[in-house]
Design a protein around this motif. Structure first.
Motif, mmCIF file in Angstrom:
data_model
loop_
_atom_site.group_PDB
_atom_site.id
_atom_site.type_symbol
_atom_site.label_atom_id
_atom_site.label_comp_id
_atom_site.label_asym_id
_atom_site.label_seq_id
_atom_site.Cartn_x
_atom_site.Cartn_y
_atom_site.Cartn_z
ATOM 1 N N ASP A 117 -29.098 -22.168 -33.339
ATOM 2 C CA ASP A 117 -28.515 -22.884 -32.210
ATOM 3 C C ASP A 117 -27.556 -21.967 -31.459
ATOM 4 O O ASP A 117 -27.403 -20.784 -31.809
ATOM 5 C CB ASP A 117 -27.838 -24.182 -32.672
ATOM 6 N N SER A 118 -26.890 -22.501 -30.447
ATOM 7 C CA SER A 118 -26.048 -21.660 -29.592
ATOM 8 C C SER A 118 -24.819 -21.110 -30.319
ATOM 9 O O SER A 118 -24.208 -20.134 -29.869
ATOM 10 C CB SER A 118 -25.606 -22.448 -28.363
ATOM 11 N N SER A 119 -24.455 -21.703 -31.474
ATOM 12 C CA SER A 119 -23.325 -21.189 -32.244
ATOM 13 C C SER A 119 -23.741 -20.080 -33.205
ATOM 14 O O SER A 119 -22.894 -19.469 -33.863
ATOM 15 C CB SER A 119 -22.677 -22.326 -33.040
ATOM 16 N N PRO A 168 -27.036 -16.970 -26.175
ATOM 17 C CA PRO A 168 -26.280 -18.122 -25.675
ATOM 18 C C PRO A 168 -25.549 -17.774 -24.385
ATOM 19 O O PRO A 168 -25.169 -16.620 -24.162
ATOM 20 C CB PRO A 168 -25.291 -18.413 -26.812
ATOM 21 N N ASN A 169 -25.370 -18.767 -23.552
ATOM 22 C CA ASN A 169 -24.615 -18.599 -22.310
ATOM 23 C C ASN A 169 -25.079 -17.372 -21.519
ATOM 24 O O ASN A 169 -24.288 -16.506 -21.140
ATOM 25 C CB ASN A 169 -23.106 -18.489 -22.612
ATOM 26 N N ASP A 226 -27.457 -21.812 -22.134
ATOM 27 C CA ASP A 226 -27.910 -21.332 -23.443
ATOM 28 C C ASP A 226 -29.376 -20.924 -23.427
ATOM 29 O O ASP A 226 -30.257 -21.683 -22.987
ATOM 30 C CB ASP A 226 -27.702 -22.420 -24.500
#
Length: 222
Positions: free
Chosen positions: A74-76, A118-119, A130
């Motif tokens: 995921d984005s984290s 991400p971003n 993302d």
């Protein structure tokens, strides 16, 4: 008379010996005669690898199956799943397992570029978001229809946030997808299936994304 008796005793001893010898000669002349011709004795293999040149059907006959995989994050940066693509004779078998997702259907696609940042901004520019670095849905060769070459069966997530999908595709090959990105989206994909009664027609955004929404997980296929 003694010499005559001795000769008869010797004959009694010699006669059985000759009979045994004759029987031995007869036994060696039947169809069970052994042979030193190569290949007449079936090979016997132990758990060691079969000798080079062993015919198929002897020893281990399983053929290697080419495959590639992706770790979905995921984005984290947390790992939320894995995917494996295996070549199984003319098509790919796809197995995806994931957790920590919102229940319901999620769009699942192979994207053009193997960058899961991400971003990030899309290759064409614009506002960041993302995994936009992965570009759009993969199209192979001259294909420009919808669903796209890289569109896969949607991933259905259970109430506990887990999902497992096994599906197939012959729209792409292993060579097509190596180094590309596999994406899970926030929502379901409509695959451009907009009935004509909702005229005039699906807009460019719908055709490009399937209205699957944000990108929630991404992994590079390698």
């Amino acid at each position: 008379m003694a010499p005559s008796t001795t000769r008869r005793s010797n004959w009694r001893i010699v006669a059985p010996v000759l009979a045994v010898a004759a029987l031995g000669l007869t036994a060696c002349s039947n169809s069970q005669e052994s042979s030193d011709v190569k290949g007449t004795t079936p090979p016997v293999f132990t758990s060691s690898p079969a000798p080079a040149g062993t015919p198929s059907g002897l020893g281990n006959t399983s053929e290697p199956r080419d495959s590639v995989s992706a770790t979905l994050k995921d984005s984290s940066g947390a790992t939320i799943g894995t995917a494996t693509f295996t070549n199984t004779g003319g098509h790919l078998e796809v197995v995806v397992e994931a957790h920590g997702l919102k229940p319901g259907f999620h769009g699942l696609h192979i994207h053009q570029i193997g960058k899961c940042e991400p971003n990030s901004t899309a290759p064409a520019g614009g506002a960041p978001g993302d995994f936009l670095s992965a570009g759009g849905h993969l199209q192979v060769g001259d294909n420009n229809t919808h669903p796209a070459s890289g569109d896969l069966t949607s991933l259905e997530v259970l109430k506990d946030g887990t999902a497992k999908l096994t599906t197939t595709t012959d729209a792409v090959t292993l060579d097509d997808i190596k180094g590309k990105a596999l994406m899970i989206h926030a929502g379901a994909d409509n695959f451009g299936n907009i009935p004509t009664r909702y005229a005039p027609a699906p807009d460019a955004e719908t055709l490009a994304t399937g209205d699957a929404g944000a990108r929630v997980a991404c992994g590079v296929v390698a």
